[in-house]
Design a protein around this motif. Structure first.
Motif, PDB file in Angstrom:
ATOM      1  N   GLY A  74       0.719  -1.213   0.102  1.00 20.19           N
ATOM      2  CA  GLY A  74      -0.111   0.000   0.029  1.00 20.19           C
ATOM      3  C   GLY A  74       0.993   1.440  -0.047  1.00 20.19           C
ATOM      4  N   GLU A  75       2.064   1.237   0.540  1.00 21.69           N
ATOM      5  CA  GLU A  75       2.931   2.402   0.245  1.00 21.69           C
ATOM      6  C   GLU A  75       3.671   2.573  -0.878  1.00 21.69           C
ATOM      7  N   SER A  76       4.261   3.510  -1.188  1.00 22.66           N
ATOM      8  CA  SER A  76       4.773   3.719  -2.627  1.00 22.66           C
ATOM      9  C   SER A  76       5.901   4.649  -2.285  1.00 22.66           C
ATOM     10  N   ILE A  77       6.897   4.884  -3.414  1.00 17.63           N
ATOM     11  CA  ILE A  77       7.742   5.903  -3.490  1.00 17.63           C
ATOM     12  C   ILE A  77       7.796   6.894  -4.636  1.00 17.63           C
ATOM     13  N   ARG A  78       7.809   8.070  -4.572  1.00 16.08           N
ATOM     14  CA  ARG A  78       7.852   8.819  -5.690  1.00 16.08           C
ATOM     15  C   ARG A  78       9.496   9.104  -5.963  1.00 16.08           C
ATOM     16  N   VAL A  79       9.915   9.214  -7.294  1.00 12.74           N
ATOM     17  CA  VAL A  79      11.408   9.134  -7.481  1.00 12.74           C
ATOM     18  C   VAL A  79      11.544  10.240  -8.464  1.00 12.74           C
ATOM     19  N   PHE A  80      12.561  11.280  -8.180  1.00 14.07           N
ATOM     20  CA  PHE A  80      12.761  12.410  -8.965  1.00 14.07           C
ATOM     21  C   PHE A  80      14.218  12.470  -9.375  1.00 14.07           C
ATOM     22  N   PRO A  81      14.640  11.769 -10.314  1.00 12.36           N
ATOM     23  CA  PRO A  81      15.821  11.537 -11.194  1.00 12.36           C
ATOM     24  C   PRO A  81      16.606  12.861 -11.464  1.00 12.36           C
ATOM     25  N   LEU A  82      15.645  13.920 -11.708  1.00 14.79           N
ATOM     26  CA  LEU A  82      15.999  15.174 -12.182  1.00 14.79           C
ATOM     27  C   LEU A  82      16.206  16.155 -11.339  1.00 14.79           C
ATOM     28  N   SER A  83      16.219  15.798  -9.819  1.00 15.90           N
ATOM     29  CA  SER A  83      16.217  16.668  -8.899  1.00 15.90           C
ATOM     30  C   SER A  83      17.345  17.892  -9.080  1.00 15.90           C
ATOM     31  N   ASN A  84      18.371  17.490  -9.444  1.00 14.45           N
ATOM     32  CA  ASN A  84      19.453  18.194  -9.371  1.00 14.45           C
ATOM     33  C   ASN A  84      19.689  19.162 -10.614  1.00 14.45           C
ATOM     34  N   TRP A  85      19.093  18.844 -11.446  1.00 10.44           N
ATOM     35  CA  TRP A  85      18.779  19.794 -12.737  1.00 10.44           C
ATOM     36  C   TRP A  85      18.181  21.126 -12.463  1.00 10.44           C
ATOM     37  N   THR A  86      18.495  22.129 -13.313  1.00  8.10           N
ATOM     38  CA  THR A  86      17.820  23.368 -13.241  1.00  8.10           C
ATOM     39  C   THR A  86      17.132  23.461 -14.779  1.00  8.10           C
ATOM     40  N   GLU A  87      16.209  24.360 -14.871  1.00  7.18           N
ATOM     41  CA  GLU A  87      15.762  24.573 -16.221  1.00  7.18           C
ATOM     42  C   GLU A  87      16.414  24.776 -17.267  1.00  7.18           C
ATOM     43  N   LEU A  88      17.604  25.356 -17.024  1.00  3.46           N
ATOM     44  CA  LEU A  88      18.930  25.787 -18.116  1.00  3.46           C
ATOM     45  C   LEU A  88      19.437  24.539 -18.371  1.00  3.46           C
ATOM     46  N   ASP A  89      19.560  23.535 -17.321  1.00  2.00           N
ATOM     47  CA  ASP A  89      20.105  22.110 -17.698  1.00  2.00           C
ATOM     48  C   ASP A  89      19.165  21.513 -18.562  1.00  2.00           C
ATOM     49  N   ILE A  90      18.049  21.579 -18.533  1.00  2.00           N
ATOM     50  CA  ILE A  90      17.025  20.695 -19.409  1.00  2.00           C
ATOM     51  C   ILE A  90      17.163  21.090 -20.536  1.00  2.00           C
ATOM     52  N   TRP A  91      17.128  22.542 -21.136  1.00  2.00           N
ATOM     53  CA  TRP A  91      17.356  23.172 -22.476  1.00  2.00           C
ATOM     54  C   TRP A  91      18.702  22.644 -23.076  1.00  2.00           C
ATOM     55  N   ASP A  92      19.756  22.784 -22.034  1.00  2.00           N
ATOM     56  CA  ASP A  92      21.130  22.352 -22.612  1.00  2.00           C
ATOM     57  C   ASP A  92      20.935  21.057 -23.175  1.00  2.00           C
ATOM     58  N   TYR A  93      20.400  20.138 -22.373  1.00  2.00           N
ATOM     59  CA  TYR A  93      20.474  18.502 -22.867  1.00  2.00           C
ATOM     60  C   TYR A  93      19.468  18.539 -23.883  1.00  2.00           C
ATOM     61  N   VAL A  94      18.393  19.040 -23.903  1.00  2.00           N
ATOM     62  CA  VAL A  94      17.491  19.168 -25.245  1.00  2.00           C
ATOM     63  C   VAL A  94      18.370  19.361 -26.407  1.00  2.00           C
ATOM     64  N   ALA A  95      19.255  20.408 -26.255  1.00  2.00           N
ATOM     65  CA  ALA A  95      19.954  20.947 -27.409  1.00  2.00           C
ATOM     66  C   ALA A  95      21.216  20.225 -27.735  1.00  2.00           C
ATOM     67  N   SER A  96      21.663  19.461 -26.675  1.00  2.00           N
ATOM     68  CA  SER A  96      23.033  18.639 -26.976  1.00  2.00           C
ATOM     69  C   SER A  96      22.514  17.328 -27.367  1.00  2.00           C
TER      70      SER A  96
END
Length: 301
Positions: A177-199
């Motif tokens: 009945g219990e569960s875990i929410r997981v956030f693999p991108l916790s340490n990313w920033t919005e700028l990191d996201i767009w840099d990754y999309v570009a690269s």
């Protein structure tokens, strides 16, 4: 002298995220990945596919559909699901309204009532872990949360009762009945996201790039005029060049004035801004200082 084997910032973030995704699959019995077609979930899906390539993604993708989606995002979601042969699980807010399990709010927004739909989707599919693309830089409540975020049998989060994560060791143990929410991108920033999309040359929905749209000004934000959101008597529709920094419920997600019609221009614009995308464009986070934390305690992702 710098070693030639030194990882770049993006490579290090990607390696960390791949490690987290693999940990989830190794520890949990029925994991799932939330995928809405938004930029963060796109990057997370790309990383998850890379983590298990050339094998098929070993988990379903889940979308909690408010019924108030931007069509560009839904079209993108469906195309990616077909392209990668993904198993898509949809939790429908409209279906929950029709069944009477949730009640639509007077303001027309379905953002808050998607939480019980998410919890029901997790329970009915017996998911013991759900991964999402949330980042700590988005909002203060998200900054409090661990990478592996424990949820009790009611799907609720207690910010004062979190598990330590020393040396990147993650504890996924849960009772029935219990569960875990997981956030693999916790340490990313919005700028990191767009840099990754570009690269990595990742395609994103066209709504993220500057385009002309009918909008009106409300509460300091530019809202799109559409079937879900219409101007009041004192609000005038204007044709403006805008783009979206985040996508969600169309009744409360605003655009920003911008001429950034390429990913490179978005990167330059993002590097110069001092306001997070949620603070700039999400009406649900302006209700109170603790709006996000209150929703997360109820079970919101």
């Amino acid at each position: 002298m710098t070693s030639q084997n030194t990882l770049s910032q993006l490579d290090a973030l990607e390696a960390e995220a791949i490690h987290i995704v693999r940990e989830v699959v190794a520890q949990m019995e029925r994991p799932a990945l939330l995928f809405s077609g938004g930029k963060d979930s796109i990057v997370l899906l790309h990383i998850a596919l890379k983590a298990f390539a050339p094998a098929r993604l070993p988990m379903p993708v889940v979308h909690i559909d408010t019924g108030h989606n931007f069509p560009e995002v839904l079209d993108y979601r469906d195309r990616i699901v077909e392209q990668y042969d993904l198993q898509l699980v949809v939790g429908s807010v409209q279906a929950a309204i029709d069944k009477g399990t949730v009640r639509e709010e007077p303001n027309g927004s379905r953002n808050r009532i998607q939480t019980p739909v998410l919890l029901e989707t997790i329970e009915s599919n017996r998911f013991d872990a759900c991964m999402g693309g949330a980042r700590r830089d988005e909002e203060k409540a998200r900054a409090k949360e661990r990478v592996f975020s424990f949820r009790d049998e009611f799907g609720q989060w207690d910010p004062r009762n979190q598990r330590p994560e020393l040396w990147s060791l993650y504890n996924g143990r849960v009772h029935q009945g219990e569960s875990i929410r997981v956030f693999p991108l916790s340490n990313w920033t919005e700028l990191d996201i767009w840099d990754y999309v570009a690269s990595r040359e990742i395609e994103v929905p066209s709504i993220y790039l500057a385009h002309e749209r009918d909008v009106f000004h409300r509460g300091g934000m530019w809202m799109a005029a559409n079937e879900f959101c219409q101007p009041r008597e004192d609000e005038m529709i204007e044709r403006r060049t805008v783009r979206y920094r985040t996508v969600g419920d169309a009744t409360l997600t605003a655009a920003v004035l911008s001429d950034a019609d390429t990913v490179d221009k978005i990167i330059a614009e993002t590097a110069a801004t001092r306001l997070t995308e949620r603070g700039a464009t999400r009406g649900d986070d302006r209700v109170s200082e603790a709006a996000m934390e209150d929703r997360k305690k109820e079970g919101y992702f």
